[in-house]
Design a protein around this motif. Sequence first.
Motif, short mmCIF file in Angstrom:
data_model
loop_
_atom_site.label_atom_id
_atom_site.label_comp_id
_atom_site.label_asym_id
_atom_site.label_seq_id
_atom_site.Cartn_x
_atom_site.Cartn_y
_atom_site.Cartn_z
N ALA A 138 8.48 -9.22 2.09
CA ALA A 138 9.04 -8.23 1.17
C ALA A 138 10.43 -7.79 1.64
N VAL A 139 10.58 -7.55 2.94
CA VAL A 139 11.88 -7.15 3.49
C VAL A 139 12.91 -8.26 3.30
N ALA A 140 12.47 -9.50 3.36
CA ALA A 140 13.36 -10.65 3.18
C ALA A 140 13.75 -10.85 1.72
N GLY A 141 13.18 -10.03 0.81
CA GLY A 141 13.56 -10.12 -0.60
C GLY A 141 12.82 -11.18 -1.38
N MET A 142 11.63 -11.57 -0.91
CA MET A 142 10.88 -12.62 -1.60
C MET A 142 10.14 -12.12 -2.84
N GLY A 143 9.90 -10.78 -2.93
CA GLY A 143 9.19 -10.28 -4.09
C GLY A 143 8.70 -8.86 -3.89
N LEU A 144 7.85 -8.41 -4.82
CA LEU A 144 7.28 -7.07 -4.77
C LEU A 144 6.03 -7.06 -3.89
N ILE A 145 5.78 -5.91 -3.28
CA ILE A 145 4.60 -5.76 -2.43
C ILE A 145 3.82 -4.53 -2.89
N LEU A 146 2.50 -4.63 -2.86
CA LEU A 146 1.62 -3.54 -3.28
C LEU A 146 0.90 -3.01 -2.04
N VAL A 147 1.35 -1.87 -1.51
CA VAL A 147 0.78 -1.31 -0.29
C VAL A 147 0.83 0.21 -0.33
N GLY A 148 0.17 0.84 0.64
CA GLY A 148 0.24 2.28 0.78
C GLY A 148 1.55 2.72 1.40
N GLU A 149 1.98 3.93 1.08
CA GLU A 149 3.28 4.42 1.56
C GLU A 149 3.34 4.48 3.08
N ASN A 150 2.26 4.89 3.73
CA ASN A 150 2.27 4.97 5.20
C ASN A 150 2.51 3.62 5.85
N THR A 151 2.08 2.57 5.17
CA THR A 151 2.23 1.22 5.73
C THR A 151 3.69 0.81 5.81
N VAL A 152 4.50 1.30 4.85
CA VAL A 152 5.91 0.88 4.80
C VAL A 152 6.86 2.03 5.11
N LYS A 153 6.35 3.07 5.76
CA LYS A 153 7.18 4.26 6.02
C LYS A 153 8.42 3.90 6.82
N LYS A 154 8.27 3.06 7.84
CA LYS A 154 9.41 2.67 8.66
C LYS A 154 10.46 1.94 7.84
N GLU A 155 10.02 1.01 6.99
CA GLU A 155 10.96 0.26 6.16
C GLU A 155 11.64 1.15 5.12
N LEU A 156 10.91 2.13 4.59
CA LEU A 156 11.49 3.06 3.62
C LEU A 156 12.56 3.92 4.28
N ASN A 157 12.28 4.40 5.49
CA ASN A 157 13.24 5.25 6.19
C ASN A 157 14.53 4.50 6.53
N LYS A 158 14.41 3.20 6.74
CA LYS A 158 15.58 2.38 7.08
C LYS A 158 16.27 1.82 5.84
N GLY A 159 15.69 2.05 4.66
CA GLY A 159 16.28 1.51 3.44
C GLY A 159 16.02 0.04 3.21
#
Length: 293
Positions: free
Chosen positions: A228-249
């Motif tokens: 998902a971070v590499a831009g391959m597509g959409l991901i369906l997960v809980g917010e806590n799972t991607v909190k680090k990636e969200l904080n970094k943009g």
Amino acid sequence: MDWITCTNSFVTVVDQGSLAQAATKLNTSSSALSKRLSWLEKQLGVQLLKRTTRSLTVTDAGKLFYQRSARLLDDWHQMLAETTSAYGEVSGVLRIGAPLATGSRLLVHYLAEFIESYPNIQVELHTITPGQLPDLNLDVFISRELTDFNSSSYIATRLFDFQPGFYAAPGYLEDKPPIETPEQLTQHNCLLFGTHGHEQEHIFENNLRLRLRGNFTTQNPEALLAAAVAGMGLILVGENTVKKELNKGLLVPVLPELKQPVSSAYAYYPKLDFNHVKTKLFIDFIKAKANPA
């Protein structure tokens, strides 16, 4: 000779696979261990181990005795630790089982602080598979609620709630039309978790059903996030799972109002005849961190 010393010696020999290695671990001699094993076999009236100069084999009776005694010894040591902790520092080994995503994405961020708060507790984090039933060899077992699991041997307590939603890398979205309706998601490449192929139906709030498709599926949550971070597509997960990636943009929400129904993560721990001080401390700690006021 006594039962606990000799039984602990037998369990250690089986775990280590040889008298020499067990003797080193127990800081004794191979001859002393051999005498303890002989005493134990004499008291039981059965042969527990077949020993030669080159090999050591556990008999059927030995396997049964090992399974039961290993757990009893663990309970005994934990009971001593729990009793001592009532008047001193909490100590001992805490064995935690959790799915890979929960362990690597949630627990590891809290464990450093937990261990700092309780420096005499040693933590073992074991990876379990989704849907796996609790393991009596673990002190606490973290999982989605096990609706078909009815056991009088375990206590279940809710840790936190989560609602999976959609996220994507800004790079994936930048050259595509804005996503404004749930139906548009079916036209996008979705990175799918599990073993159910490259087309999966998912249920969302208000009983909305979407059939998602994608060119990448995996049972490894870290690989899914990396994709998902590499831009391959959409991901369906809980917010806590991607909190680090969200904080970094690195990831941004997509249709943030679209969520799957609320699910809960539970901690399961075995009912024993003594208090679970370490386990309860850990559960209360995670509850406080995952559900901040």
